[in-house]
Write a protein that holds these residues in place. Structure first.
Motif, PDB file in Angstrom:
ATOM      1  N   UNK A 177     -40.774  21.965  24.204  1.00 30.58           N
ATOM      2  CA  UNK A 177     -40.267  21.827  22.177  1.00 30.58           C
ATOM      3  C   UNK A 177     -41.657  21.798  21.144  1.00 30.58           C
ATOM      4  N   UNK A 178     -42.497  22.595  21.373  1.00 28.10           N
ATOM      5  CA  UNK A 178     -43.245  22.230  20.605  1.00 28.10           C
ATOM      6  C   UNK A 178     -42.936  22.808  19.366  1.00 28.10           C
ATOM      7  N   UNK A 179     -41.582  23.496  19.113  1.00 27.19           N
ATOM      8  CA  UNK A 179     -40.766  24.188  17.825  1.00 27.19           C
ATOM      9  C   UNK A 179     -40.342  23.470  16.824  1.00 27.19           C
ATOM     10  N   UNK A 180     -39.773  21.927  17.167  1.00 23.47           N
ATOM     11  CA  UNK A 180     -40.231  21.072  16.202  1.00 23.47           C
ATOM     12  C   UNK A 180     -41.421  20.457  15.688  1.00 23.47           C
ATOM     13  N   UNK A 181     -41.621  20.754  15.813  1.00 23.77           N
ATOM     14  CA  UNK A 181     -43.088  20.744  14.938  1.00 23.77           C
ATOM     15  C   UNK A 181     -42.808  20.650  13.843  1.00 23.77           C
ATOM     16  N   UNK A 182     -42.554  22.639  13.742  1.00 30.07           N
ATOM     17  CA  UNK A 182     -41.721  23.404  12.243  1.00 30.07           C
ATOM     18  C   UNK A 182     -40.883  23.738  12.053  1.00 30.07           C
ATOM     19  N   UNK A 183     -39.970  22.213  12.059  1.00 34.52           N
ATOM     20  CA  UNK A 183     -39.189  22.191  11.984  1.00 34.52           C
ATOM     21  C   UNK A 183     -39.451  21.664   9.783  1.00 34.52           C
ATOM     22  N   UNK A 184     -38.526  21.079   9.360  1.00 31.72           N
ATOM     23  CA  UNK A 184     -37.679  19.852   8.283  1.00 31.72           C
ATOM     24  C   UNK A 184     -38.812  18.480   8.549  1.00 31.72           C
ATOM     25  N   UNK A 185     -39.104  18.257   9.301  1.00 30.96           N
ATOM     26  CA  UNK A 185     -40.071  17.637   9.920  1.00 30.96           C
ATOM     27  C   UNK A 185     -41.021  17.869  11.206  1.00 30.96           C
ATOM     28  N   UNK A 186     -42.634  17.023  11.097  1.00 34.48           N
ATOM     29  CA  UNK A 186     -42.427  17.299  12.942  1.00 34.48           C
ATOM     30  C   UNK A 186     -41.543  16.153  13.105  1.00 34.48           C
ATOM     31  N   UNK A 187     -40.453  17.160  14.018  1.00 37.09           N
ATOM     32  CA  UNK A 187     -39.538  15.942  14.654  1.00 37.09           C
ATOM     33  C   UNK A 187     -39.684  14.889  15.781  1.00 37.09           C
ATOM     34  N   UNK A 188     -40.686  16.042  16.333  1.00 35.52           N
ATOM     35  CA  UNK A 188     -41.600  14.957  17.556  1.00 35.52           C
ATOM     36  C   UNK A 188     -42.242  13.558  17.193  1.00 35.52           C
ATOM     37  N   UNK A 189     -42.805  13.737  15.485  1.00 32.61           N
ATOM     38  CA  UNK A 189     -43.286  12.372  15.352  1.00 32.61           C
ATOM     39  C   UNK A 189     -42.514  11.448  14.566  1.00 32.61           C
ATOM     40  N   UNK A 190     -41.307  12.422  14.424  1.00 31.15           N
ATOM     41  CA  UNK A 190     -40.892  11.461  13.355  1.00 31.15           C
ATOM     42  C   UNK A 190     -39.482  11.051  14.675  1.00 31.15           C
ATOM     43  N   UNK A 191     -39.137  11.238  14.788  1.00 35.32           N
ATOM     44  CA  UNK A 191     -38.734  10.717  15.803  1.00 35.32           C
ATOM     45  C   UNK A 191     -38.782   9.352  16.586  1.00 35.32           C
ATOM     46  N   UNK A 192     -40.159   9.823  17.137  1.00 31.77           N
ATOM     47  CA  UNK A 192     -41.172   9.290  18.009  1.00 31.77           C
ATOM     48  C   UNK A 192     -41.135   7.368  16.718  1.00 31.77           C
ATOM     49  N   UNK A 193     -41.696   7.985  15.729  1.00 36.22           N
ATOM     50  CA  UNK A 193     -42.005   6.956  14.812  1.00 36.22           C
ATOM     51  C   UNK A 193     -40.496   6.074  14.576  1.00 36.22           C
ATOM     52  N   UNK A 194     -39.041   6.720  13.626  1.00 36.36           N
ATOM     53  CA  UNK A 194     -38.877   5.813  14.034  1.00 36.36           C
ATOM     54  C   UNK A 194     -37.656   5.485  14.665  1.00 36.36           C
ATOM     55  N   UNK A 195     -37.624   5.872  15.762  1.00 34.38           N
ATOM     56  CA  UNK A 195     -36.604   4.788  16.660  1.00 34.38           C
ATOM     57  C   UNK A 195     -37.463   3.744  17.955  1.00 34.38           C
ATOM     58  N   UNK A 196     -38.817   3.715  17.583  1.00 33.20           N
ATOM     59  CA  UNK A 196     -39.162   2.753  17.887  1.00 33.20           C
ATOM     60  C   UNK A 196     -39.555   1.622  16.928  1.00 33.20           C
ATOM     61  N   UNK A 197     -38.985   1.505  15.486  1.00 31.58           N
ATOM     62  CA  UNK A 197     -38.708   0.786  14.829  1.00 31.58           C
ATOM     63  C   UNK A 197     -37.211   0.344  15.247  1.00 31.58           C
ATOM     64  N   UNK A 198     -36.563   0.337  15.825  1.00 30.36           N
ATOM     65  CA  UNK A 198     -35.124  -0.415  16.830  1.00 30.36           C
ATOM     66  C   UNK A 198     -35.461  -0.931  17.917  1.00 30.36           C
ATOM     67  N   UNK A 199     -36.990  -0.394  18.532  1.00 27.07           N
ATOM     68  CA  UNK A 199     -37.327  -1.052  19.008  1.00 27.07           C
ATOM     69  C   UNK A 199     -36.943  -0.272  21.522  1.00 27.07           C
TER      70      UNK A 199
END
Length: 427
Positions: A335-357
């Motif tokens: 799913x490398x394509x996630x890196x060139x969406x509106x955000x780098x969705x790999x990094x963004x999903x990981x960082x935001x979901x981590x806030x939930x635990x």
């Protein structure tokens, strides 16, 4: 704008989601290039699709809109006018890439640009093959980034083997091919969403398909018609996930597009143990449509990879949310394509979901999610990405306490009314 979400006790009801974004874009584009009037019912009045309308208005096309009813008075392939201003696509990758293919056929000069997010997204994947067809296109870093300056003109057909499965790349080349000399064909490693091919056929174009290869001949004429846009399965995915996140929930989502190149979310939910029933199937403007009956079930981890990825690339953020509470491990690959969406969705999903635990490990081409997390409400930032904002709102439905989502106005790009609908179906 800030969106506040609290833990839900149940998700239930019968709803419809906004019109399919991909189909709405294409209906306006093909309607503008067609001979005669095109009526579009169920149009998505989101920011991205409105950018497409405005671009064509700047090229002299009369387009009327009243809510989700749009009327396009087509001017034919060579009725477009040279725009006096730059064409601003806003946040829409679909608009800029498909418009690049269209303008490449026109006997005039135009400049395409967008917002800060668009300025970071790769364009050479479209610019390269269009240059092979004879288009004159320039931009930052030799056409890798916007703004793109295009001098349209006489094109010739090519046979292009795309290194990525991308509907935007494929569509841009096919649209240019309709006014190129000879035959134009595109072959992909996996079959990407095929809304362009289906809609071209609905507008009277002969499209040849063989496996992952699609071809069109130049010189064909589009004929205006009525288009009914089904509900967007990418929007429905968030509601499906909401049901899976909250025990005792069930939901009926009416009139959803279930195009097989887009319905990977259904396959994944079923693979995770969820209940999704497809009923009342029919074909509308060459597109398969159905009602979805969704019921809660305990989810388990799965592996998502290979040819499944192009069928659910936009749904991966909310799939990750479901995986966070599922039993076991979920692995997402290819799913490398996630890196060139509106955000780098790999990094963004990981960082935001981590806030939930949640336990999410980003990888070069996806992520690894350890399930079974007890989510806790968090302060989230959409980062200007509509799908991140909605995915984290769904996580908030299963989290203890309150979740706040900053920059939630981004959600209007694809799902206007999302917050109100969520309030209607949660108890």
């Amino acid at each position: 704008m800030e969106l506040r979400i609290t833990k839900a006790q149940k998700v239930e009801g019968t709803v419809r989601v906004p019109g399919d974004k991909s189909i709405s874009h294409r209906a306006v584009m093909l309607g503008a290039l067609a001979e005669g009037k095109t009526t579009i019912r169920g149009f998505l009045p989101g920011a991205d699709c409105l950018s497409t309308i405005e671009c064509f208005r700047r090229m002299g096309v009369t387009i009327e809109r009243e809510g989700d009813l749009v009327t396009v008075y087509g001017k034919g392939w060579y009725g477009l006018e040279e725009p006096r201003q730059r064409l601003d696509v806003g946040n829409s990758g679909t608009t800029i890439r498909l418009m690049t293919g269209i303008i490449a056929t026109q006997p005039f000069h135009a400049v395409l640009e967008g917002d800060e997010s668009i300025a970071k997204r790769p364009m050479r994947r479209v610019v390269g093959p269009l240059r092979e067809m004879g288009a004159k296109i320039d931009g930052r870093q030799n056409g890798e980034y916007t703004p793109l300056a295009i001098r349209g003109g006489k094109l010739h057909g090519i046979s292009y083997r795309s290194p990525v499965a991308s509907a935007q790349v494929k569509s841009a080349i096919l649209l240019a091919g309709l006014q190129a000399e000879g035959t134009t064909s595109v072959e992909e490693p996996y079959l990407s969403r095929d809304h362009t091919e289906r809609m071209l056929q609905a507008f009277g174009i002969d499209v040849q398909r063989a496996g992952n290869r699609v071809s069109v001949s130049g010189g064909q004429t589009l004929r205006g018609r009525e288009i009914v846009v089904p509900g967007d399965i990418s929007s429905a995915a968030f509601l499906i996930a909401a049901v899976m996140m909250v025990p005792g929930s069930s939901l009926v989502i009416e009139q959803v597009g279930i195009n097989p190149t887009r319905s990977g979310i259904i396959d994944v939910v079923r693979a995770m143990g969820g209940h999704v029933e497809i009923v009342n199937e029919r074909l509308v403007n060459e597109e398969p449509v159905a009602d979805l009956h969704v019921a809660h079930a305990e989810l388990r981890g799965t592996v998502i990879e290979g040819e499944l990825i192009p069928r659910l690339i936009d749904e991966i953020p909310v799939i990750a949310v479901m995986a966070a509470v599922a039993q076991g491990r979920t692995i997402i690959r290819d799913a490398q394509e996630l890196k060139v969406k509106e955000t780098d969705r790999i990094a963004t999903v990981a960082s935001q979901l981590a806030k939930f635990g949640a336990k999410v490990t980003p990888t070069d081409d996806g992520m690894i999610i350890e399930g079974g997390a007890a989510l806790v409400g968090a302060e989230i930032d959409s980062m200007g990405d509509h799908r991140i904002g909605m995915a984290m709102a769904i996580a908030g439905l299963a989290a203890e306490g309150e979740t706040t989502i900053a920059n939630a106005e981004a959600i209007n790009v694809s799902f206007p009314g999302f917050a109100n609908l969520l309030r209607q179906i949660t108890r």
